[in-house]
Design a protein around this motif. Structure first.
Motif, PDB file in Angstrom:
ATOM      1  N   SER A   1       0.844  -1.188   0.000  1.00 40.74           N
ATOM      2  CA  SER A   1       0.000   0.000   0.000  1.00 40.74           C
ATOM      3  C   SER A   1       0.886   1.247   0.000  1.00 40.74           C
ATOM      4  CB  SER A   1      -0.909   0.019   1.239  1.00 40.74           C
ATOM      5  OG  SER A   1      -0.194   0.461   2.384  1.00 40.74           O
ATOM      6  N   PRO A   2       0.310   2.424  -0.326  1.00 44.95           N
ATOM      7  CA  PRO A   2       1.091   3.664  -0.319  1.00 44.95           C
ATOM      8  C   PRO A   2       1.189   4.311   1.053  1.00 44.95           C
ATOM      9  CG  PRO A   2      -1.103   4.106  -1.145  1.00 44.95           C
ATOM     10  CD  PRO A   2      -1.038   2.629  -0.890  1.00 44.95           C
ATOM     11  N   TYR A   3       0.747   3.614   2.104  1.00 48.37           N
ATOM     12  CA  TYR A   3       0.750   4.177   3.451  1.00 48.37           C
ATOM     13  C   TYR A   3       1.905   3.624   4.284  1.00 48.37           C
ATOM     14  CZ  TYR A   3      -4.172   5.100   2.249  1.00 48.37           C
ATOM     15  OH  TYR A   3      -5.325   5.497   1.633  1.00 48.37           O
TER      16      TYR A   3
ATOM     17  N   PHE B   1       5.193  -0.275   0.606  1.00 43.22           N
ATOM     18  CA  PHE B   1       5.765  -1.303  -0.256  1.00 43.22           C
ATOM     19  C   PHE B   1       7.024  -1.945   0.343  1.00 43.22           C
ATOM     20  CE2 PHE B   1       3.662   1.951  -2.854  1.00 43.22           C
ATOM     21  CZ  PHE B   1       2.623   1.190  -3.368  1.00 43.22           C
ATOM     22  N   GLU B   2       7.129  -1.865   1.671  1.00 38.47           N
ATOM     23  CA  GLU B   2       8.269  -2.492   2.348  1.00 38.47           C
ATOM     24  C   GLU B   2       8.037  -3.992   2.515  1.00 38.47           C
ATOM     25  OE1 GLU B   2      10.606  -2.509   6.681  1.00 38.47           O
ATOM     26  OE2 GLU B   2       9.068  -1.009   6.264  1.00 38.47           O
ATOM     27  N   ARG B   3       9.101  -4.742   2.375  1.00 39.83           N
ATOM     28  CA  ARG B   3       9.093  -6.167   2.676  1.00 39.83           C
ATOM     29  C   ARG B   3       9.956  -6.378   3.910  1.00 39.83           C
ATOM     30  NH1 ARG B   3      11.416 -10.892  -1.376  1.00 39.83           N
ATOM     31  NH2 ARG B   3      10.847 -12.703  -0.082  1.00 39.83           N
ATOM     32  N   ARG B   4       9.366  -6.950   4.965  1.00 43.30           N
ATOM     33  CA  ARG B   4      10.064  -7.060   6.240  1.00 43.30           C
ATOM     34  C   ARG B   4      10.108  -8.514   6.705  1.00 43.30           C
ATOM     35  NH1 ARG B   4       8.826  -3.029  11.214  1.00 43.30           N
ATOM     36  NH2 ARG B   4       9.402  -1.580   9.525  1.00 43.30           N
ATOM     37  N   ALA B   5      11.285  -8.928   7.157  1.00 45.84           N
ATOM     38  CA  ALA B   5      11.477 -10.296   7.647  1.00 45.84           C
ATOM     39  C   ALA B   5      11.186 -10.366   9.140  1.00 45.84           C
ATOM     40  CB  ALA B   5      12.894 -10.756   7.364  1.00 45.84           C
TER      41      ALA B   5
ATOM     42  N   THR C   1      -3.803  -4.809  10.098  1.00 50.90           N
ATOM     43  CA  THR C   1      -3.546  -3.439  10.538  1.00 50.90           C
ATOM     44  C   THR C   1      -4.868  -2.700  10.606  1.00 50.90           C
ATOM     45  OG1 THR C   1      -2.128  -1.494  10.212  1.00 50.90           O
ATOM     46  CG2 THR C   1      -3.195  -2.405   8.252  1.00 50.90           C
ATOM     47  N   ASN C   2      -4.972  -1.746  11.514  1.00 50.34           N
ATOM     48  CA  ASN C   2      -6.235  -1.049  11.755  1.00 50.34           C
ATOM     49  C   ASN C   2      -6.381   0.141  10.806  1.00 50.34           C
ATOM     50  OD1 ASN C   2      -8.578   0.039  12.728  1.00 50.34           O
ATOM     51  ND2 ASN C   2      -7.863   0.295  14.830  1.00 50.34           N
ATOM     52  N   VAL C   3      -7.121  -0.071   9.720  1.00 45.19           N
ATOM     53  CA  VAL C   3      -7.343   1.008   8.749  1.00 45.19           C
ATOM     54  C   VAL C   3      -8.456   1.942   9.198  1.00 45.19           C
ATOM     55  CG1 VAL C   3      -6.496  -0.357   6.809  1.00 45.19           C
ATOM     56  CG2 VAL C   3      -8.920  -0.444   7.400  1.00 45.19           C
ATOM     57  N   LEU C   4      -9.160   1.609  10.287  1.00 41.41           N
ATOM     58  CA  LEU C   4     -10.206   2.489  10.816  1.00 41.41           C
ATOM     59  C   LEU C   4      -9.625   3.601  11.675  1.00 41.41           C
ATOM     60  CD1 LEU C   4     -12.797  -0.250  11.869  1.00 41.41           C
ATOM     61  CD2 LEU C   4     -12.741   1.052   9.739  1.00 41.41           C
ATOM     62  N   ASN C   5      -8.365   3.452  12.060  1.00 42.49           N
ATOM     63  CA  ASN C   5      -7.697   4.462  12.884  1.00 42.49           C
ATOM     64  C   ASN C   5      -6.824   5.336  11.986  1.00 42.49           C
ATOM     65  OD1 ASN C   5      -6.324   5.973  14.741  1.00 42.49           O
ATOM     66  ND2 ASN C   5      -5.352   4.253  15.789  1.00 42.49           N
ATOM     67  N   PRO C   6      -7.214   6.599  11.765  1.00 43.94           N
ATOM     68  CA  PRO C   6      -6.443   7.453  10.855  1.00 43.94           C
ATOM     69  C   PRO C   6      -5.012   7.698  11.316  1.00 43.94           C
ATOM     70  CG  PRO C   6      -8.071   8.744  12.069  1.00 43.94           C
ATOM     71  CD  PRO C   6      -8.372   7.303  12.351  1.00 43.94           C
ATOM     72  N   ILE C   7      -4.768   7.582  12.615  1.00 45.15           N
ATOM     73  CA  ILE C   7      -3.402   7.786  13.117  1.00 45.15           C
ATOM     74  C   ILE C   7      -2.492   6.645  12.687  1.00 45.15           C
ATOM     75  CG2 ILE C   7      -2.027   8.066  15.231  1.00 45.15           C
ATOM     76  CD1 ILE C   7      -4.423   9.308  16.573  1.00 45.15           C
ATOM     77  N   ASN C   8      -3.074   5.495  12.407  1.00 45.46           N
ATOM     78  CA  ASN C   8      -2.278   4.325  12.025  1.00 45.46           C
ATOM     79  C   ASN C   8      -1.770   4.408  10.588  1.00 45.46           C
ATOM     80  OD1 ASN C   8      -1.222   1.646  12.557  1.00 45.46           O
ATOM     81  ND2 ASN C   8      -2.816   0.887  11.208  1.00 45.46           N
ATOM     82  N   LEU C   9      -2.411   5.220   9.758  1.00 44.34           N
ATOM     83  CA  LEU C   9      -2.042   5.351   8.346  1.00 44.34           C
ATOM     84  C   LEU C   9      -1.393   6.695   8.104  1.00 44.34           C
ATOM     85  CD1 LEU C   9      -5.284   3.952   6.651  1.00 44.34           C
ATOM     86  CD2 LEU C   9      -3.319   2.676   7.511  1.00 44.34           C
ATOM     87  N   VAL C  10      -0.201   6.690   7.577  1.00 47.25           N
ATOM     88  CA  VAL C  10       0.530   7.928   7.312  1.00 47.25           C
ATOM     89  C   VAL C  10       0.794   8.003   5.815  1.00 47.25           C
ATOM     90  CG1 VAL C  10       2.602   9.278   7.772  1.00 47.25           C
ATOM     91  CG2 VAL C  10       1.605   7.849   9.585  1.00 47.25           C
ATOM     92  N   THR C  11       0.364   9.107   5.205  1.00 52.51           N
ATOM     93  CA  THR C  11       0.586   9.317   3.777  1.00 52.51           C
ATOM     94  C   THR C  11       1.879  10.078   3.582  1.00 52.51           C
ATOM     95  OG1 THR C  11      -1.797   9.403   3.415  1.00 52.51           O
ATOM     96  CG2 THR C  11      -0.397  10.232   1.651  1.00 52.51           C
ATOM     97  N   GLU C  12       2.722   9.580   2.719  1.00 52.23           N
ATOM     98  CA  GLU C  12       4.002  10.230   2.453  1.00 52.23           C
ATOM     99  C   GLU C  12       3.785  11.556   1.736  1.00 52.23           C
ATOM    100  OE1 GLU C  12       7.012   9.067   3.504  1.00 52.23           O
ATOM    101  OE2 GLU C  12       5.817   7.570   4.554  1.00 52.23           O
ATOM    102  N   SER C  13       4.529  12.582   2.165  1.00 51.91           N
ATOM    103  CA  SER C  13       4.438  13.888   1.511  1.00 51.91           C
ATOM    104  C   SER C  13       5.071  13.817   0.135  1.00 51.91           C
ATOM    105  CB  SER C  13       5.151  14.961   2.348  1.00 51.91           C
ATOM    106  OG  SER C  13       4.580  15.035   3.644  1.00 51.91           O
ATOM    107  N   PRO C  14       4.465  14.507  -0.876  1.00 54.05           N
ATOM    108  CA  PRO C  14       5.027  14.469  -2.226  1.00 54.05           C
ATOM    109  C   PRO C  14       6.366  15.173  -2.296  1.00 54.05           C
ATOM    110  CG  PRO C  14       3.218  16.057  -2.098  1.00 54.05           C
ATOM    111  CD  PRO C  14       3.247  15.325  -0.789  1.00 54.05           C
TER     112      PRO C  14
END
Length: 248
Positions: free
Chosen positions: A175-177, A209-213, A235-248
């Motif tokens: 995802s982009p978040y 798009f991170e892949r983590r071991a 992951t909790n997508v209902l909590n806006p604090i949990n999702l961070v959008t990268e600045s352009p």
């Protein structure tokens, strides 16, 4: 005299005519406004309560336990956040010897595991219970962010020194978040399909798009009848604090 009486009769007739006309016009306009009026209506009625499986208690050694329950949200367009729950554990005399409380979220049409982390007790666990602690406040959201998490097929082995059962693998955030928290749940199944072990871990700040071991251990455990390992990422997508959008 004729004009005088006509004037008197006209004045007397004006008042009832006015009130009759007023009442009739009010009724006509009220009916017209009622037809086009916007009324508040509930977006849903009679939501389905979640289905909850029986609690599966696993033993990781003498006096060491963990537990898991499966919960299903059969509502196709309703979600719930911050739902309080509790695991309760009892001895053979039905006396409570341990409990674990937390909060969960449910997405539309979601099925997932809820675990009680490893705990120690001096008495064997004879009974266990899982319950939702209050009436669920369902919501019908216009849009829910989509986050896809993919887990790889894990490898697992028995570690000798120190003795432990080990599961290794990785997961990907497609995802982009940036995700502040991702929960991994591990369920061990034997050859009969019975759950013989559970565990969980939280990964923080997972980039887009991170892949983590990961490497998950069950210290002191020898899984001799292990058939397969289930791993889920959530992951909790209902909590806006949990999702961070990268600045352009």
């Amino acid at each position: 005299p004729l004009l005088k009486w006509l004037l008197i009769i006209t004045l007397v007739a004006v008042f009832p005519t006015y009130f009759i006309s007023k009442n009739v016009s009010e009724k006509i306009w009220a009916d017209r406004f009622k037809q086009g009026a916007i009324e508040a209506k509930p977006s849903f009625i009679d939501p389905k309560e979640p289905k909850i499986s029986s609690v599966n208690v696993t033993s990781l050694g003498t006096g060491v336990y963990a537990a898991v329950a499966e919960i299903s949200n059969e509502n196709l367009d309703l979600s719930a956040n911050e739902v309080p729950y509790e695991f309760s554990f009892f001895n053979s005399r039905k006396e409570q010897i341990h409990s674990f409380a937390g909060k969960l979220f449910l997405l539309p049409d979601q099925n997932k595991y809820i675990t009680a982390p490893t705990f120690k007790t001096l008495e064997p666990v004879a009974y266990a219970n899982f319950q939702i602690l209050q009436k669920i406040s369902w919501q019908k959201k216009l849009a829910i962010p989509t986050v896809k998490l993919m887990t790889s097929v894990p490898s697992y082995y028995q570690q000798i020194l120190p003795q432990a059962f080990v599961v290794e693998g990785d997961f990907s955030n497609l995802s982009p978040y940036t995700l502040n928290q991702v929960r991994l749940t591990f369920v061990l199944l034997n050859s009969a399909g019975k759950i013989i072990g559970v565990s969980q871990r939280d990964e923080s700040t997972v980039a887009p798009f991170e892949r983590r071991a990961y490497k998950q251990l069950w210290p002191g455990v020898y899984a001799d009848d292990l058939k397969s390992v289930k791993i889920t990422a959530d992951t909790n997508v209902l909590n806006p604090i949990n999702l961070v959008t990268e600045s352009p």
